[in-house]
Scaffold this motif. Structure first.
Motif, mmCIF file in Angstrom:
data_model
loop_
_atom_site.group_PDB
_atom_site.id
_atom_site.type_symbol
_atom_site.label_atom_id
_atom_site.label_comp_id
_atom_site.label_asym_id
_atom_site.label_seq_id
_atom_site.Cartn_x
_atom_site.Cartn_y
_atom_site.Cartn_z
ATOM 1 N N ASP A 169 0.810 -1.213 0.000
ATOM 2 C CA ASP A 169 0.000 0.000 0.000
ATOM 3 C C ASP A 169 0.845 1.266 0.000
ATOM 4 O O ASP A 169 0.491 2.257 -0.652
ATOM 5 N N THR A 191 -6.445 -0.760 -2.802
ATOM 6 C CA THR A 191 -5.305 -1.298 -2.060
ATOM 7 C C THR A 191 -5.275 -2.824 -2.143
ATOM 8 O O THR A 191 -6.271 -3.457 -2.502
ATOM 9 N N SER A 197 -2.795 -4.759 0.262
ATOM 10 C CA SER A 197 -2.039 -5.379 1.367
ATOM 11 C C SER A 197 -2.911 -6.184 2.321
ATOM 12 O O SER A 197 -2.445 -7.162 2.917
ATOM 13 N N THR A 201 -2.110 -1.663 6.841
ATOM 14 C CA THR A 201 -2.891 -0.786 5.963
ATOM 15 C C THR A 201 -3.215 0.530 6.659
ATOM 16 O O THR A 201 -3.136 1.606 6.059
#
Length: 648
Positions: free
Chosen positions: A426, A453, A455, A481
């Protein structure tokens, strides 16, 4: 009975026995695992294993049908050849490996989705690169493959010791008898394929019992076959004119005027507020369930930054996602439409040049960009965004004959500090967004950025030494995150374009959709917050809202006048009635306050009262007017997409 295993069909019969026994073993393991999450009564347990046996037998017969045809047509002289005596154990071994791998895949798939194979499994098979790398990073793949090969060898050896292979060449069977056996087996298998529906296992309200009653392999091919459901064929309908009148009445706002009569929802939105045009950045966070945040009762301190930020934002604390997959979240956030049955519109054909959020931004002079740290080919994301008004920035590969209305930029190796199977971390994608925003600011270009995103997705890995949790767990990925978003916002606060930039932070869907109810409403609740709005107080909005309402609400706050072709509404309008639309691939839910309707294939309808505090659903009869309103939402959404009514 023993004579069954002393002729050329002995291997076929033995394989069916093996398949049924291992299917029973897998079902038992999944049943024990599910017993920690759901209660089963005696009737449900009997149903699970009896219905399961029925599906296992049918699936086993389908798997051996081609071998049954081979045994029928091959003359005895050829069948007895040395090459066939050697080939038969090898082919048997390969079939063992394939089915054992499918059993292993079922166990891992259930761990992630608490479901037999469905549309998600079909999707994942298509995107083998990401999936194989994901499995390899999540599990000790070489060890598991070795284990599968070892088990297959052991079973093959046992069959050898039992003389299954030897017996298949001992007894000569006449052509007439072969015809009787093979054609019977093939006829049963063919009938099972054509007649038996996977939904036959869905005969109760206990979702776990329904899923356990199915066979994984059969569920997979059933999902592959039914990738899209025709609403008109499978769901309850009302008259089209009535449906559109109901939805138009629901969408009517204080300062809106419908542009066309009849079967349309396009309307002109007026606004008395002074208009301004900030840059907009939407951070769509992978699998950010509401219950990860302290605001919803979490005590693990996974999201300290987001929890703090929520207190200084326009915080939608009672928002619900429309679906259970990323592409559903993208569909809701870009098309502002209820989920239609089957795959998301993002993944379907004829999804170009739709009336999208990006289209509205285009009319206001914005440049739209879709940022994704993985390969946007996955789930058809690049095609959808690239042909609906967005430029693309992703970590993909150049494909032959790819065409987009917008441009595409490939993320280069020197821009990446960490990467796993699903994409770059991210922090990296956020840095790329900042670089792009700096460039647009220098060119005096307004931008609308949609960031996806990655992750917070299995295998939950991220750069080392960032947080105090080890990689490899969902909790650690959530914490990372949160950290990455904090770093991003701290960086852009120093940028000259930040003062004229609005940020939206919202989840695409929850981390899990499975729960104790068939449709567990609590598993759709997500956080959403809008930051840096001018002349807007920090407010906790606890009225029920949907992902589809975000941009109509934002544009109202920005004072915009525009054409609205969406199902979403400005939640601050005096005529706004709290409601949410959510669903799975087949089941569609319309919920207003505590009253809800579930629409299912075969024209089924259920209604219930939802007790949020206890997460309980009590079946009840709701007024016909309410049920018609539920049908109207989904019927009109489907009609508009299929008949081109969502075009610009």
């Amino acid at each position: 009975m023993t004579n069954l295993f002393k002729n050329r069909y002995s291997v076929l019969y033995a394989f069916i026995v093996y398949f049924i026994l291992f299917s029973f073993l897998v079902r038992t393991i999944l049943f024990i695992s599910s017993s920690y999450h759901a209660d089963f009564n005696l009737v449900e347990i009997i149903k699970i294993f009896c219905t399961g046996l029925f599906f296992d037998i049918g699936t086993g017969l389908i798997l051996v049908s081609f071998y049954a045809l081979f045994l029928f047509v091959i003359p005895d002289k050829i069948y007895q050849k040395k090459w066939n005596r050697r080939l038969t154990p090898i082919v048997f071994f390969l079939f063992l490996v394939i089915t054992l791998f499918s059993f292993f895949a079922e166990l891992t798939f259930w761990q992630e989705f608490e479901s037999r194979f469905n549309f998600i499994a079909v999707d994942y098979l298509i995107y083998t690169y990401e999936v194989i790398h994901n499995i390899n990073e999540s599990y000790p793949l070489p060890l598991l493959v070795s284990l599968i090969l070892l088990i297959a060898l052991i079973i093959t050896f046992i069959f050898h010791k039992l003389k299954i292979f030897k017996n298949s060449f001992e007894q000569v069977i006449s052509f007439k008898k072969r015809a009787k056996i093979s054609l019977t087996l093939i006829l049963i298998a063919l009938s099972f394929c054509l007649i038996v529906k996977n939904r036959w296992a869905e005969q109760g309200n206990n979702r776990y019992a329904n899923e356990l009653s199915k066979a994984g392999i059969y569920s997979f091919f059933a999902a592959f076959k039914n990738n899209e459901l025709n609403y008109q064929d499978f769901y309850s309908l009302i008259d089209d004119k009535k449906a559109f009148k109901l939805i138009r009445d629901e969408l009517q706002e204080t300062k809106s005027t419908f542009l066309n009569a009849g079967l349309s929802i396009k309307r002109k939105i007026e606004n008395d507020k002074p208009a301004y045009k900030p840059n907009v950045i939407t951070i769509t966070v992978e699998s950010l369930s509401a219950d990860f945040l302290a605001h919803y009762g979490n005590t693990q301190q996974l999201t300290p930054f987001l929890d703090s930020t929520a207190n200084h934002s326009l915080f939608f604390s009672n928002m619900y996602a429309t679906g259970t997959r990323t592409v559903r979240g993208m569909e809701a956030l870009t098309l502002s439409i209820p989920p239609t049955p089957g795959s998301s519109i993002v993944r379907r054909t004829d999804n170009e040049h739709l009336f999208s959020v990006g289209h509205v931004f285009n009319t206001k002079g914005y440049i739209n960009t879709f940022f994704y740290g993985g390969d946007g080919y996955f789930d058809n994301m690049n095609h959808f965004f690239g042909n609906n008004g967005y430029n693309i920035v992703d970590r993909g590969r150049k494909l032959l004959n790819e065409t987009y209305d917008g441009s595409r930029t490939i993320i280069q190796d020197n821009e990446v500090t960490f990467e796993n199977a699903w994409g770059i971390c991210d922090e990296d994608i956020f840095n790329i967004v900042i670089k792009d925003a700096d460039l647009k600011y220098k060119r005096n270009q307004l931008f609308n950025n949609f960031i996806m995103t990655t992750s917070n997705h299995r295998p939950y890995t991220f750069p080392p030494n960032k947080i105090n949790l080890a990689t490899g767990t969902r909790e650690a990925a959530v914490r990372y995150t949160d950290y990455a978003i904090e770093q991003f916002i701290n960086k852009i606060k120093t940028k000259p374009w930040f003062k004229n930039t609005v940020l939206i932070i919202v989840a695409d869907h929850c981390a899990s959709s499975a729960g104790k109810n068939e449709i567990d409403v609590s598993k759709y609740q997500i956080p959403c917050m809008i930051l840096n709005l001018k002349n807007s107080a920090n407010v906790n909005i606890n009225k029920m809202t949907s992902q589809i309402d975000i941009f109509p609400t934002l544009w109202n706050l920005l004072g915009w006048k525009y054409t609205n072709g969406f199902f979403g509404k400005n939640i601050f309008d005096a005529d706004y009635k709290p409601r949410v639309v959510l669903g799975t691939y087949q089941k569609l839910v319309y919920m207003r306050n505590d009253s809800a309707v579930i629409l299912s294939p075969q024209h089924k309808m259920e209604s219930f009262i939802y007790n949020k505090a206890k997460n309980e659903q009590k079946k009840t009869d709701l007024p016909k007017a309410f049920i018609d309103q539920a049908i109207a939402n989904y019927q009109t959404a489907y009609e508009l997409f299929k008949n081109g009514g969502l075009r610009q």
